[in-house]
Scaffold this motif. Structure first.
Motif, PDB file in Angstrom:
ATOM      1  N   ASP A 909     -88.603 -80.678  29.987  1.00 26.98           N
ATOM      2  CA  ASP A 909     -89.509 -80.604  31.137  1.00 26.98           C
ATOM      3  C   ASP A 909     -89.428 -79.241  31.806  1.00 26.98           C
ATOM      4  OD1 ASP A 909     -91.278 -81.837  33.182  1.00 26.98           O
ATOM      5  OD2 ASP A 909     -89.531 -81.567  34.467  1.00 26.98           O
ATOM      6  N   VAL A 910     -88.204 -78.741  32.016  1.00 26.52           N
ATOM      7  CA  VAL A 910     -88.052 -77.432  32.658  1.00 26.52           C
ATOM      8  C   VAL A 910     -88.619 -76.333  31.775  1.00 26.52           C
ATOM      9  CG1 VAL A 910     -86.331 -75.744  33.418  1.00 26.52           C
ATOM     10  CG2 VAL A 910     -86.081 -78.142  34.044  1.00 26.52           C
ATOM     11  N   LEU A 911     -88.420 -76.439  30.490  1.00 23.69           N
ATOM     12  CA  LEU A 911     -88.945 -75.429  29.572  1.00 23.69           C
ATOM     13  C   LEU A 911     -90.473 -75.408  29.593  1.00 23.69           C
ATOM     14  CD1 LEU A 911     -88.068 -73.336  27.492  1.00 23.69           C
ATOM     15  CD2 LEU A 911     -88.209 -75.110  25.738  1.00 23.69           C
ATOM     16  N   ALA A 912     -91.101 -76.603  29.627  1.00 21.22           N
ATOM     17  CA  ALA A 912     -92.565 -76.667  29.680  1.00 21.22           C
ATOM     18  C   ALA A 912     -93.092 -76.079  30.989  1.00 21.22           C
ATOM     19  CB  ALA A 912     -93.020 -78.115  29.527  1.00 21.22           C
ATOM     20  N   LYS A 913     -92.415 -76.375  32.091  1.00 19.61           N
ATOM     21  CA  LYS A 913     -92.845 -75.812  33.373  1.00 19.61           C
ATOM     22  C   LYS A 913     -92.697 -74.295  33.412  1.00 19.61           C
ATOM     23  CE  LYS A 913     -91.875 -79.932  36.152  1.00 19.61           C
ATOM     24  NZ  LYS A 913     -91.059 -80.493  37.260  1.00 19.61           N
ATOM     25  N   CYS A 914     -91.652 -73.798  32.792  1.00 27.73           N
ATOM     26  CA  CYS A 914     -91.458 -72.346  32.755  1.00 27.73           C
ATOM     27  C   CYS A 914     -92.561 -71.677  31.945  1.00 27.73           C
ATOM     28  CB  CYS A 914     -90.080 -72.036  32.174  1.00 27.73           C
ATOM     29  SG  CYS A 914     -89.708 -70.283  32.068  1.00 27.73           S
ATOM     30  N   VAL A 915     -92.949 -72.288  30.835  1.00 20.76           N
ATOM     31  CA  VAL A 915     -94.029 -71.719  30.017  1.00 20.76           C
ATOM     32  C   VAL A 915     -95.341 -71.700  30.797  1.00 20.76           C
ATOM     33  CG1 VAL A 915     -95.401 -72.084  27.940  1.00 20.76           C
ATOM     34  CG2 VAL A 915     -92.920 -72.348  27.856  1.00 20.76           C
ATOM     35  N   VAL A 916     -95.593 -72.758  31.564  1.00 20.27           N
ATOM     36  CA  VAL A 916     -96.826 -72.797  32.356  1.00 20.27           C
ATOM     37  C   VAL A 916     -96.787 -71.757  33.472  1.00 20.27           C
ATOM     38  CG1 VAL A 916     -98.196 -74.237  33.918  1.00 20.27           C
ATOM     39  CG2 VAL A 916     -97.269 -75.207  31.810  1.00 20.27           C
ATOM     40  N   SER A 917     -95.638 -71.576  34.106  1.00 19.43           N
ATOM     41  CA  SER A 917     -95.533 -70.626  35.224  1.00 19.43           C
ATOM     42  C   SER A 917     -95.604 -69.174  34.772  1.00 19.43           C
ATOM     43  CB  SER A 917     -94.224 -70.862  35.986  1.00 19.43           C
ATOM     44  OG  SER A 917     -94.166 -72.173  36.498  1.00 19.43           O
ATOM     45  N   GLU A 918     -95.133 -68.888  33.532  1.00 23.43           N
ATOM     46  CA  GLU A 918     -95.135 -67.526  32.995  1.00 23.43           C
ATOM     47  C   GLU A 918     -94.495 -66.524  33.967  1.00 23.43           C
ATOM     48  OE1 GLU A 918     -99.006 -66.343  31.859  1.00 23.43           O
ATOM     49  OE2 GLU A 918     -99.224 -67.861  30.289  1.00 23.43           O
ATOM     50  N   PRO A 919     -93.222 -66.651  34.246  1.00 24.46           N
ATOM     51  CA  PRO A 919     -92.576 -65.723  35.187  1.00 24.46           C
ATOM     52  C   PRO A 919     -92.559 -64.297  34.631  1.00 24.46           C
ATOM     53  CG  PRO A 919     -90.944 -67.065  34.049  1.00 24.46           C
ATOM     54  CD  PRO A 919     -92.272 -67.624  33.669  1.00 24.46           C
ATOM     55  N   ARG A 920     -92.609 -63.328  35.546  1.00 27.30           N
ATOM     56  CA  ARG A 920     -92.670 -61.923  35.155  1.00 27.30           C
ATOM     57  C   ARG A 920     -91.672 -61.048  35.890  1.00 27.30           C
ATOM     58  NH1 ARG A 920     -99.200 -60.633  34.748  1.00 27.30           N
ATOM     59  NH2 ARG A 920     -99.679 -62.221  33.170  1.00 27.30           N
ATOM     60  N   HIS A 921     -90.934 -61.620  36.851  1.00 26.36           N
ATOM     61  CA  HIS A 921     -90.033 -60.801  37.647  1.00 26.36           C
ATOM     62  C   HIS A 921     -88.598 -61.315  37.509  1.00 26.36           C
ATOM     63  CE1 HIS A 921     -94.008 -59.997  39.460  1.00 26.36           C
ATOM     64  NE2 HIS A 921     -93.516 -58.786  39.678  1.00 26.36           N
ATOM     65  N   GLY A 922     -87.693 -60.520  38.052  1.00 31.56           N
ATOM     66  CA  GLY A 922     -86.270 -60.824  37.938  1.00 31.56           C
ATOM     67  C   GLY A 922     -85.551 -59.681  37.237  1.00 31.56           C
ATOM     68  N   GLU A 923     -84.362 -59.385  37.672  1.00 34.83           N
ATOM     69  CA  GLU A 923     -83.620 -58.257  37.104  1.00 34.83           C
ATOM     70  C   GLU A 923     -83.396 -58.435  35.605  1.00 34.83           C
ATOM     71  OE1 GLU A 923     -80.328 -56.439  39.423  1.00 34.83           O
ATOM     72  OE2 GLU A 923     -80.588 -58.195  40.712  1.00 34.83           O
ATOM     73  N   VAL A 924     -82.828 -59.530  35.212  1.00 37.56           N
ATOM     74  CA  VAL A 924     -82.534 -59.758  33.795  1.00 37.56           C
ATOM     75  C   VAL A 924     -83.813 -60.079  33.033  1.00 37.56           C
ATOM     76  CG1 VAL A 924     -81.136 -61.116  32.195  1.00 37.56           C
ATOM     77  CG2 VAL A 924     -80.256 -60.577  34.464  1.00 37.56           C
ATOM     78  N   TRP A 925     -84.712 -60.811  33.658  1.00 40.49           N
ATOM     79  CA  TRP A 925     -85.946 -61.208  32.968  1.00 40.49           C
ATOM     80  C   TRP A 925     -86.804 -59.991  32.623  1.00 40.49           C
ATOM     81  CZ3 TRP A 925     -87.624 -66.050  31.391  1.00 40.49           C
ATOM     82  CH2 TRP A 925     -88.933 -66.109  30.936  1.00 40.49           C
ATOM     83  N   GLN A 926     -87.004 -59.087  33.557  1.00 42.20           N
ATOM     84  CA  GLN A 926     -87.813 -57.908  33.284  1.00 42.20           C
ATOM     85  C   GLN A 926     -87.173 -57.013  32.229  1.00 42.20           C
ATOM     86  OE1 GLN A 926     -88.471 -56.259  37.255  1.00 42.20           O
ATOM     87  NE2 GLN A 926     -90.655 -56.653  37.009  1.00 42.20           N
ATOM     88  N   ALA A 927     -85.862 -56.811  32.337  1.00 40.20           N
ATOM     89  CA  ALA A 927     -85.189 -55.971  31.351  1.00 40.20           C
ATOM     90  C   ALA A 927     -85.285 -56.555  29.952  1.00 40.20           C
ATOM     91  CB  ALA A 927     -83.727 -55.796  31.741  1.00 40.20           C
ATOM     92  N   THR A 928     -85.313 -57.905  29.862  1.00 45.31           N
ATOM     93  CA  THR A 928     -85.399 -58.542  28.544  1.00 45.31           C
ATOM     94  C   THR A 928     -86.836 -58.565  28.028  1.00 45.31           C
ATOM     95  OG1 THR A 928     -83.510 -59.935  29.152  1.00 45.31           O
ATOM     96  CG2 THR A 928     -84.834 -60.630  27.265  1.00 45.31           C
ATOM     97  N   ALA A 929     -87.769 -58.946  28.892  1.00 43.64           N
ATOM     98  CA  ALA A 929     -89.152 -59.106  28.443  1.00 43.64           C
ATOM     99  C   ALA A 929     -89.807 -57.769  28.105  1.00 43.64           C
ATOM    100  CB  ALA A 929     -89.950 -59.836  29.510  1.00 43.64           C
TER     101      ALA A 929
END
Length: 951
Positions: A909-929
């Motif tokens: 459920d959390v994984l599906a919600k994350c895919v729908v939200s499509e996050p783009r910010h965050g220190e680790v998230w931006q460096a990885t994406a």
């Protein structure tokens, strides 16, 4: 010289009474109810008159029985009044006229005195036979009055007479007895005992004192080095022992409560729009949980309440609520028989009270309850509630019907009884007959008309509703039922019932408000009448709204409210009506598209977006949404066609160019994407196009082409900080640190407000091992960009990574003074600079100052996770996601938590919600994406990579 004494030296005459001449006969005190001294007696007055006459040389007076002058009287000078107390006429001659006047006054006084004595006591007396009845007046009042006065004085002595014997006994008191007399005060037994109890306080001796007294007589047999104190002896220096474990547990409990209160007062409630100081449902739930059983009730409380209720009942025996309360008290106390007796008495005193009889029925068994119900109905024949309760006591359906029919005989106008009678019928035909009879008797009952229409066939139901509409023309329920009937018959598109309903209701002045119509539409949606729901919205949404009103915002808010309640068809109808009025409003199209994307089928979303691009051809957002939906559905050619149409409507639009490039790149068409980028640089040359071109070449691994493009772009756009960052990163990837340092330095001079550029420059110096220069770079950055939490955090982390914790704490103190509302700074301080025992207090302080911050909420969740309070941790993670779903680090921490302590369903459920939200910010998230090596990876893959990097 005369030998006569001076006036003041003379002795007072005999029988002298001071103040007698002016009428003063004594003095009055509070303790003496009466004259202090009696006035002169009659003999004294006679004597005084005779002496005055002798002084004046007149004959002795005969009034008041004054005696004649005797020869052996004493010297008259002795009786001369020195203060002239005989009156104003003392110097006048006392002649025969005065004597006669005195005598006349004396006779008058005596006569008046006799009359007063006569009135005091008159005794009737009957004469002997053969004589007339006569009245004999016997005067013996004086003796009786004197006797009564003596009796009164004996029974009610004066205060001074009561203490005569005690005063005389004071002669025997010695000096020691006088000295031992106590001070004046309250020496009553009650107060004396209370004071003694206050003096006799007892305190429980702590275990530490007992242990200290025990150890004080023992000898230490262990050898201890000097300068290394023993821990136990250090604790017992002052005779006390401190249990730090208990103190820590109590502190953790208090902090837990405070954190919950802080989270309840802020955070998700304000975000979700449901912030309230008191949760009514939760409050009622807590009340229901706090109900005590019979064995848990305090006996003292029951007795106290019983006394109060008995007082209420005795004061007003016709007060039914008092009897009910008394009976329920006995029930709670476990005395069911006493409760029945109390309520039975209450029914005797309140025979017309429905509540009393119902309570009596509830407290008794079935057989007794039937008898009580019969008595209740005898006293209240028109009580619907009692008839229904009597019906419920029956178990046989035939007996139930018999009771209800008896009730209808007494109360034929009761809608409730008719409904109960219909519900008891198992045969629809019998129920239809009952309803037909009911609407004849109660033609104004809308419920009965609608129930009859539901039991009839389509044709008969239409006739029934027409009759109901004529009987109750102001009922909107009948019109809605008619519209639903047409929908069931398949004639919703042919007959517009709701339009006729609006006209008829407006004519009757019975038109509902817009909010009420929306509620009715939601009811229809809930019951499956989708077409009727849309018809209600279509015909009533614009009611009472003028063109001057902010109709677009009002309708958008109505649609959002319906969406939040889960009524998506109603929200869809509201958007459709708003789009008919405001067809060119891009915001409404986007909101409707978002609704279809989240709660509708793909076909409906495509149709909506196609209409949207036709209505708003200049909106590149709508074009790209349509192309993206086609592309995600696998229709690549249709997506290209959509983008081609978008180019025609919006030439040289960089968003459309970049969308086309992304489409080709994601579908493994690098050459076409490169050509599109080259065309975009020529026709729609912006810094963003150049940045995407450089990023595309880096993703493909063409470092030289990317470096050439970045140099060309910097010549055109020297203020583009991302180009400078990409240039430095490319040199840094090739381990060309001097060129990277030059790129970052030139970039910071060209773009001094770019925080990411300063951070990259500092990290390069730290990577090269020049920490001093890294500090210098960050100092210059803070001067260029003051009050920036990211720069302060990086400075603190630099000191922490080199092991300079003291300097890190000093910088943190300065940072929190300059940026007190930064959740990033507070999180860094709590997790990395505070001891484990101080994390919770600091987090509570941070929540109070920062209020809502997802980074801070994640830190609190990690604290609970570390303490194995998994429910609390999950709760705080969800709060952080609700605050900002675009923060990818929050999703990463939550998913990492669920990997250890969650279920497969929750992780999915959390994984599906994350895919729908499509996050783009965050220190680790931006460096990885944004890592070129991770280009083309999905949100799910990036999330799992972020989870691996989080520490």
């Amino acid at each position: 010289m005369s030998g006569r004494k001076d006036f003041l030296s003379q002795a007072a005459p005999e029988n002298y009474v001071a103040g007698l001449g002016r009428g003063a006969t004594g003095f009055m005190t509070r303790s003496d109810l009466g004259p202090a001294r009696e006035g002169p007696s009659e003999e004294q007055i006679k004597e005084a008159l005779a002496k005055r006459a002798a002084q004046l040389g007149a004959a002795p007076p005969t009034a008041y029985g004054a005696p004649e002058k005797k020869d052996d009287d004493d010297d008259d000078d002795r009786y001369q009044d020195p203060e002239n107390e005989v009156g104003l006429f003392a110097t006048g001659a006392y002649d025969k006229d005065d004597d006669e006047a005195d005598r006349i006054y004396q006779e008058v006084d005596e006569r008046m005195d006799r009359r007063r004595k006569t009135r005091r006591l008159v005794i009737p007396f009957t004469a002997p036979p053969l004589q007339k009845d006569i009245w004999f007046i016997i005067f013996f009042g004086e003796a009786r009055e004197k006797k009564e006065r003596e009796e009164y004085e004996r029974n009610n002595p004066k205060i001074q007479q009561q203490f005569v014997d005690l005063k005389r006994a004071l002669v025997t008191v010695s000096d020691e007895d006088w000295a031992s007399l106590p001070e004046v005060g309250d020496l009553t037994g009650k107060n004396r005992r209370a004071k003694q109890n206050l003096r006799q306080k007892f305190y429980a001796v702590p275990d530490s004192v007992i242990a200290g007294a025990r150890d004080s007589t023992q000898f230490e047999t262990s050898v201890m080095d000097e300068g290394v104190p023993n821990a136990s002896s250090a604790d017992n220096v002052d005779g006390t022992m401190t249990n730090f474990a208990d103190i820590g547990a109590a502190r953790d409990k208090v902090l837990k409560v405070r954190l919950d209160q802080a989270a309840a007062g802020s955070g998700t409630d304000s975000v979700m729009g449901s912030a309230t100081n008191i949760d009514p449902k939760g409050y009622l739930t807590s009340l229901s949980k706090s109900e005590l059983k019979a064995g848990e009730v305090e006996v003292g409380d029951v007795k106290r309440v019983r006394l109060l209720l008995e007082s209420v009942i005795k004061t007003n025996r016709g007060h039914a609520p008092g009897w009910i309360a008394a009976a329920r008290l006995e029930e709670v106390a476990g005395k069911i028989v006493a409760a029945r007796n109390v309520i039975a008495r209450g029914c005797e005193y309140c025979p017309k009270s429905e509540d009393a009889w119902l309570e009596n029925i509830r407290l008794n068994e079935n057989h007794n309850a039937k008898i009580i119900a019969a008595n209740a109905i005898k006293n209240n024949e028109h009580s619907v509630r009692l008839w229904i309760e009597a019906m419920k006591l029956e178990h046989d359906p035939r007996a139930k019907k018999r009771v209800i029919r008896h009730a209808l005989d007494h109360i034929p106008q009761s809608v409730v009884l008719w409904k109960e009678a219909v519900n008891l019928e198992e045969n629809p035909d019998d129920a239809r007959l009952l309803l037909a009879k009911a609407v004849e008797i109660i033609p104004l009952s809308v419920e009965l008309w609608l129930a009859l229409a539901r039991l009839e066939t389509f044709e008969n139901a239409q006739a029934v509703l027409n009759k109901a509409r004529k009987a109750v023309p102001a009922s909107h329920e009948i019109w809605i039922a008619a519209a639903r009937l047409q929908e069931q018959m398949g004639n919703a598109g042919k007959v517009n019932v709701m339009r006729r309903a609006v006209q008829a209701l407006a004519k009757e002045s019975a038109m509902l408000k817009r909010e009420e119509w929306i509620t009715e539409a939601e009811k229809c949606e809930e019951e499956g009448a989708i077409l009727t729901c849309g018809a209600i919205i279509r015909e009533t949404l614009g009611w009472s709204l003028d063109e001057d009103d902010d109709r677009k915002e009002i309708w958008m808010e109505d649609a959002r409210a319906s969406t939040s309640r889960g009524k998506y068809e109603t929200a869809r109808a509201i958007y459709a009506y708003a789009l008919r009025v405001f067809i060119n409003k891009k915001s409404i199209w986007l909101a409707a598209a978002d609704l279809e994307k989240n709660h509708g089928p793909k076909e409906a979303l495509w149709q909506l977006l196609e209409k949207a691009v036709e209505a708003c051809p200049q909106s590149e957002v709508l074009w790209m949404m349509l192309a993206k939906e086609k592309w995600q559905a696998g229709e690549i050619d249709n997506a290209r066609i959509v983008l081609g149409k978008a180019f025609n409507q919006n030439p040289n639009n960089e968003d459309i160019w970049l969308a086309a490039v992304k489409l080709e790149a994601e579908n493994n068409q690098p050459e076409q994407a490169r050509e599109l980028l080259a065309t975009a640089r020529r026709e729609a040359g912006t810094d963003r196009v150049w940045i995407k071109s450089v990023a595309f070449e880096r993703q493909l691994g063409n470092a030289e082409a990317a470096l050439m493009l970045v140099n060309e772009g910097l010549q055109i756009y020297p203020k583009a900080d991302k180009l400078w960052m990409m240039k430095g990163q490319m040199y840094e990837a090739e381990n060309k640190l001097p060129q990277a340092r030059e790129a970052y330095g030139t970039g910071t001079r060209a773009c001094p407000k770019s925080v990411p550029l300063w951070l990259l420059a500092s990290r390069l110096e730290e990577k090269a091992g020049v920490v001093v220069k890294a500090r210098s770079v960050l100092d210059r950055a803070r001067l260029a960009v003051p009050k920036n939490a990211q720069l302060w955090t990086e400075s603190i982390r630099v000191e922490r990574r080199v092991g300079n914790i003291a300097q890190a704490k000093a910088l943190m103190a300065k940072a929190l003074q300059e940026v007190p509302n930064s959740g990033l700074l507070w999180s860094e301080s709590i997790w990395n600079l505070e001891a484990r025992t101080q994390r919770k207090p600091r987090s509570l302080e941070a929540i109070k100052k920062v209020d809502n911050d997802p980074i801070l909420f994640v830190t609190v969740a990690r604290i609970f996770w570390y303490e194995r309070r998994l429910d609390k941790a999950a709760n705080w993670f969800e709060k952080a996601i609700l605050l900002d779903a675009d923060l990818g680090d929050t999703w990463g921490w939550y998913y990492k938590f669920l990997l250890q302590h969650g279920t497969d369903e929750k992780r999915a459920d959390v994984l599906a919600k994350c895919v729908v939200s499509e996050p783009r910010h965050g220190e680790v998230w931006q460096a990885t994406a944004k890592d070129p090596q991770n280009a083309g990876r999905s949100v799910e893959e990036v999330l799992k990579m972020v989870v691996d990097k989080l520490e």
